[in-house]
Motif scaffolding. Structure first.
Motif: not given
Length: 202
Positions: A103-124
């Motif tokens: 869980t901590r790894r996923v939260y780290t990814i979401a908060f610190l490893r999720r760089e800005h991506l184009p809107a069409e990526s759908g992650l936003d």
């Protein structure tokens, strides 16, 4: 047939495990599906059989750690003491992130490893929908507090819910970075308690 279903589930879990590792190591923007498949020891075709694109894989990764908390979220909607329930919910989330490596790894990814991506990526959109689900449960809890005359009269349930969500995001963002000086569970619970008290009717 049952064994086949079990194998399918195991393959899916292995791919999600690999996605966590690669996203954490490379960042979400730079990670490729080919790298994730290779990390899992599978072909890219096997990955596409389970996940159509990076958006679906990322969403499933987030959902996998959110599901154990969903029961607690829905339980917020009918409680005698909504403020205590909200504090308890936050405490359980902090405890889980502090005590569960995955869980901590996923939260780290979401908060610190999720760089800005184009809107069409759908992650936003993936993250926005998950925030909306959580916010609806917070709104329900604050509405219950309002019904009990426990919410400050100058604050709407919607405003209180959004403010609590922002507060939690800030705690997690700092907690994921300042791991040596910030005690996520102890400090986080104390901060949420102070925050909630500021919204309680006097």
């Amino acid at each position: 047939m049952r064994r086949t279903k079990e194998q399918t589930a195991e393959t899916r879990e292995a791919l999600l495990d690999a996605a966590e590792i690669v996203f954490d190591r490379r960042g979400v923007a730079r990670a490729t599906l080919e790298e994730i498949a290779r990390e899992a020891g599978m072909t890219r075709g096997a990955l596409y059989w389970h996940f159509g694109n990076k958006q679906e894989l990322y969403a499933a990764m987030l959902e996998r750690v959110r599901l154990p908390l969903a029961e607690g979220e829905s339980a917020l909607q009918s409680l005698a003491d909504p403020f205590a329930a909200l504090e308890d919910f936050a405490a359980r989330v902090f405890r889980r992130v502090d005590g569960c490596t995955q869980t901590r790894r996923v939260y780290t990814i979401a908060f610190l490893r999720r760089e800005h991506l184009p809107a069409e990526s759908g992650l936003d959109e993936v993250e926005r929908e998950m925030r909306n689900v959580g916010r609806r449960d917070f709104v329900a809890a604050f509405r219950r507090a309002q019904e009990l005359d426990e919410l400050r009269p100058d604050v709407t349930p919607e405003l209180a819910a959004t403010a609590l969500q922002c507060h939690l995001v800030g705690i997690f963002y700092i907690g994921m970075q300042e791991t040596e000086t910030f005690r996520l569970y102890e400090d986080g619970v104390a901060m949420v308690r102070c925050f909630l008290e500021s919204y309680r009717a006097r």
